[in-house]
Scaffold this motif. Structure first.
Motif, PDB file in Angstrom:
ATOM      1  N   HIS A 237      20.616   7.709  62.714  1.00 19.51           N
ATOM      2  CA  HIS A 237      22.001   8.147  62.659  1.00 19.51           C
ATOM      3  C   HIS A 237      22.295   9.011  61.421  1.00 19.51           C
ATOM      4  O   HIS A 237      23.413   9.499  61.272  1.00 19.51           O
ATOM      5  N   PHE A 238      21.311   9.170  60.553  1.00 17.61           N
ATOM      6  CA  PHE A 238      21.455  10.002  59.344  1.00 17.61           C
ATOM      7  C   PHE A 238      20.315  11.012  59.310  1.00 17.61           C
ATOM      8  O   PHE A 238      19.236  10.781  59.861  1.00 17.61           O
ATOM      9  N   LYS A 239      20.566  12.145  58.663  1.00 16.18           N
ATOM     10  CA  LYS A 239      19.471  13.078  58.424  1.00 16.18           C
ATOM     11  C   LYS A 239      18.449  12.413  57.515  1.00 16.18           C
ATOM     12  O   LYS A 239      18.785  11.583  56.670  1.00 16.18           O
ATOM     13  N   TYR A 240      17.217  12.820  57.705  1.00 18.53           N
ATOM     14  CA  TYR A 240      16.153  12.202  56.916  1.00 18.53           C
ATOM     15  C   TYR A 240      16.394  12.410  55.422  1.00 18.53           C
ATOM     16  O   TYR A 240      16.706  13.516  54.995  1.00 18.53           O
ATOM     17  N   ALA A 243      22.445  11.395  53.316  1.00 23.66           N
ATOM     18  CA  ALA A 243      23.592  10.582  53.731  1.00 23.66           C
ATOM     19  C   ALA A 243      24.425  11.301  54.795  1.00 23.66           C
ATOM     20  O   ALA A 243      25.469  10.803  55.213  1.00 23.66           O
ATOM     21  N   GLU A 244      23.947  12.476  55.255  1.00 25.83           N
ATOM     22  CA  GLU A 244      24.705  13.227  56.257  1.00 25.83           C
ATOM     23  C   GLU A 244      24.598  12.558  57.619  1.00 25.83           C
ATOM     24  O   GLU A 244      23.509  12.269  58.105  1.00 25.83           O
ATOM     25  N   LEU A 245      25.773  12.328  58.262  1.00 25.86           N
ATOM     26  CA  LEU A 245      25.827  11.647  59.556  1.00 25.86           C
ATOM     27  C   LEU A 245      25.366  12.567  60.684  1.00 25.86           C
ATOM     28  O   LEU A 245      25.720  13.749  60.727  1.00 25.86           O
ATOM     29  N   GLN A 246      24.593  12.010  61.575  1.00 23.53           N
ATOM     30  CA  GLN A 246      24.155  12.733  62.752  1.00 23.53           C
ATOM     31  C   GLN A 246      25.184  12.533  63.896  1.00 23.53           C
ATOM     32  O   GLN A 246      25.994  11.598  63.866  1.00 23.53           O
ATOM     33  N   PRO A 247      25.182  13.404  64.934  1.00 26.88           N
ATOM     34  CA  PRO A 247      26.146  13.277  66.037  1.00 26.88           C
ATOM     35  C   PRO A 247      26.210  11.897  66.697  1.00 26.88           C
ATOM     36  O   PRO A 247      27.301  11.419  67.002  1.00 26.88           O
ATOM     37  N   PRO A 248      25.077  11.214  66.932  1.00 25.18           N
ATOM     38  CA  PRO A 248      25.200   9.874  67.537  1.00 25.18           C
ATOM     39  C   PRO A 248      26.020   8.916  66.685  1.00 25.18           C
ATOM     40  O   PRO A 248      26.792   8.111  67.210  1.00 25.18           O
ATOM     41  N   ALA A 249      25.859   8.998  65.346  1.00 24.66           N
ATOM     42  CA  ALA A 249      26.622   8.135  64.453  1.00 24.66           C
ATOM     43  C   ALA A 249      28.105   8.492  64.500  1.00 24.66           C
ATOM     44  O   ALA A 249      28.981   7.615  64.510  1.00 24.66           O
ATOM     45  N   LYS A 250      28.404   9.789  64.540  1.00 28.29           N
ATOM     46  CA  LYS A 250      29.800  10.217  64.583  1.00 28.29           C
ATOM     47  C   LYS A 250      30.488   9.736  65.877  1.00 28.29           C
ATOM     48  O   LYS A 250      31.661   9.354  65.862  1.00 28.29           O
ATOM     49  N   ALA A 251      29.749   9.742  66.991  1.00 31.10           N
ATOM     50  CA  ALA A 251      30.324   9.281  68.251  1.00 31.10           C
ATOM     51  C   ALA A 251      30.702   7.802  68.162  1.00 31.10           C
ATOM     52  O   ALA A 251      31.776   7.382  68.624  1.00 31.10           O
ATOM     53  N   ILE A 252      29.832   6.999  67.544  1.00 38.77           N
ATOM     54  CA  ILE A 252      30.122   5.580  67.383  1.00 38.77           C
ATOM     55  C   ILE A 252      31.323   5.381  66.466  1.00 38.77           C
ATOM     56  O   ILE A 252      32.227   4.590  66.742  1.00 38.77           O
ATOM     57  N   LEU A 253      31.369   6.125  65.377  1.00 47.35           N
ATOM     58  CA  LEU A 253      32.449   5.970  64.402  1.00 47.35           C
ATOM     59  C   LEU A 253      33.782   6.489  64.945  1.00 47.35           C
ATOM     60  O   LEU A 253      34.840   5.950  64.601  1.00 47.35           O
ATOM     61  N   ASP A 254      33.741   7.519  65.781  1.00 42.82           N
ATOM     62  CA  ASP A 254      34.975   8.016  66.402  1.00 42.82           C
ATOM     63  C   ASP A 254      35.615   6.926  67.263  1.00 42.82           C
ATOM     64  O   ASP A 254      36.842   6.704  67.226  1.00 42.82           O
ATOM     65  N   SER A 255      34.792   6.253  68.072  1.00 44.40           N
ATOM     66  CA  SER A 255      35.308   5.172  68.913  1.00 44.40           C
ATOM     67  C   SER A 255      35.822   4.022  68.064  1.00 44.40           C
ATOM     68  O   SER A 255      36.884   3.455  68.328  1.00 44.40           O
ATOM     69  N   ARG A 286      20.398   4.029  45.501  1.00 46.34           N
ATOM     70  CA  ARG A 286      21.411   5.082  45.485  1.00 46.34           C
ATOM     71  C   ARG A 286      21.590   5.703  46.882  1.00 46.34           C
ATOM     72  O   ARG A 286      22.699   6.013  47.312  1.00 46.34           O
ATOM     73  N   LEU A 287      20.467   5.886  47.621  1.00 45.10           N
ATOM     74  CA  LEU A 287      20.545   6.455  48.967  1.00 45.10           C
ATOM     75  C   LEU A 287      21.338   5.532  49.901  1.00 45.10           C
ATOM     76  O   LEU A 287      22.192   5.991  50.675  1.00 45.10           O
ATOM     77  N   ASN A 331      14.982  -0.967  58.999  1.00 43.34           N
ATOM     78  CA  ASN A 331      15.528  -1.304  57.683  1.00 43.34           C
ATOM     79  C   ASN A 331      16.420  -0.207  57.113  1.00 43.34           C
ATOM     80  O   ASN A 331      17.265  -0.473  56.250  1.00 43.34           O
ATOM     81  N   ARG A 332      16.239   1.051  57.539  1.00 39.05           N
ATOM     82  CA  ARG A 332      17.099   2.143  57.083  1.00 39.05           C
ATOM     83  C   ARG A 332      18.389   2.089  57.909  1.00 39.05           C
ATOM     84  O   ARG A 332      18.452   2.618  59.015  1.00 39.05           O
ATOM     85  N   ARG A 333      19.437   1.496  57.371  1.00 39.32           N
ATOM     86  CA  ARG A 333      20.620   1.240  58.183  1.00 39.32           C
ATOM     87  C   ARG A 333      21.869   1.112  57.325  1.00 39.32           C
ATOM     88  O   ARG A 333      21.774   0.897  56.110  1.00 39.32           O
TER      89      ARG A 333
END
Length: 341
Positions: A237-240, A243-255, A286-287, A331-333
């Protein structure tokens, strides 16, 4: 040859049906009418005569939903072995209508007198009739009518014909009925209805308590009661390494933002960031914190007014095996946790 017994039975059967029919409406029609008609006469064998024709006129009145009364005059003629017959008479009719519709069947009984002449001999006698018929309404003031009647004639020892003074004939009448005046409207028969006892008033049950207090968010993990406890945004859900959100993450957060805005309780939400074991511990801390803050800022930008807290936990609390890539992805979440008040 006419069978007197058969005709009599048929007539009695028709009359016996009268009390079995009930109308659903009560007519207010009580108009007078005239009823011209033509007749075909099938003579009985006791006349030694041919069949013949005739006609007449009736004047009647509609009494109620079922009954008409009518005075009728007629003339009929036919040939025979003893000479030409002429029959002139009249009857008082009582008609019973099984129903008053466009097509209205009825039964009729009649009694009256008739003067019979054959070969120069004439004599007066009595007649009785019974039969079945129908009317068909073409207009409020014009109806077709036809009936079939058995007629018994007794000439009272006048000896119009040698051998007998009793005759049995059948007539088929076809004509029309012309009522006078405007046809009244029909009204429903008044009915007395027994009002049922009022149903007992039952206490309205208390609405079921929602253990989730209206919180039912899509994509959330739920507890045993089906209530949301967290939403997990994993590494994809983030770029490698960002901290930039990817479209799938934005769709979840919009809802989620729509649900949080509609939530009247404004539950406090904590965004907890985690990282895999790759890289230095301080960098991963920090990440994970930047990713948590990215989620919080996105929700705020969407209008969420709940209290939002962002925290980074680095490589703490792994949920997957850091020795495998699949485990490290787990674990990256970022976990969004609802904090009960």
């Amino acid at each position: 040859m006419l069978k007197k017994t058969t005709l009599t039975i048929a007539s009695l059967i028709g009359v016996s049906c009268l009390p079995q029919v009930q109308a659903a409406e009560q007519s207010l029609d009580n108009r007078w009418y005239v009823a011209p008609f033509a007749s075909y006469v099938q003579t009985g064998g006791d006349r030694n005569a041919d069949n013949g024709w005739g006609g007449g006129l009736g004047i009647g009145k509609i009494i109620d939903q079922h009954f008409n009364v009518e005075l009728k005059g007629f003339y009929e003629g036919f040939g025979g072995k003893n000479g030409s017959w002429s029959l002139a008479g009249g009857t008082a009719d009582l008609q019973y209508y099984f129903m008053r519709e466009k097509f209205s069947p009825y039964a009729v009984v009649a009694a009256g007198g008739m003067n019979s002449c054959v070969g120069g001999n004439c004599g007066a006698g009595v007649i009785g009739e019974a039969g079945l018929g129908f009317t068909y309404e073409l207009d409020d003031n014009f109806l077709l009518r036809s009936d079939v009647r058995y007629r018994y004639n007794n000439n009272l020892n006048n000896h119009v014909q040698t051998g007998t003074d009793q005759f049995n004939d059948m007539t088929v009448n076809v004509g029309f009925v012309i009522p006078f005046g405007e046809k009244p409207k029909q009204v429903s028969r008044a009915e007395v209805r027994v009002q049922p006892a009022p149903a007992p008033v039952l206490a309205t049950p208390a609405p079921a308590v929602d253990p989730c207090h209206g919180r039912h968010y899509k994509s959330s993990h739920v507890d045993a009661n089906g209530c949301p406890v967290k939403i997990v945004l994993k590494g994809e859900h983030f770029k490698y390494d960002s901290a930039e959100l990817q479209p799938p993450a934005k769709a979840i957060l919009d809802s989620l933002a729509k649900d949080l805005i509609a939530d009247p309780q404004k539950t406090e939400v904590e965004a907890k960031g985690y990282a895999s074991s790759e890289g230095g511990a301080s960098y991963n801390l920090r990440l994970s914190e930047r990713r948590a803050k990215s989620v919080v800022e996105y929700l705020k930008a969407k209008g969420v007014t709940n209290k939002l807290i962002a925290k980074g936990f680095g490589i703490a609390d792994p949920i997957g095996d850091n020795s495998t890539e699949a485990g490290r992805v787990e674990n990256r979440r970022v976990e969004l946790i609802w904090i009960e008040q």
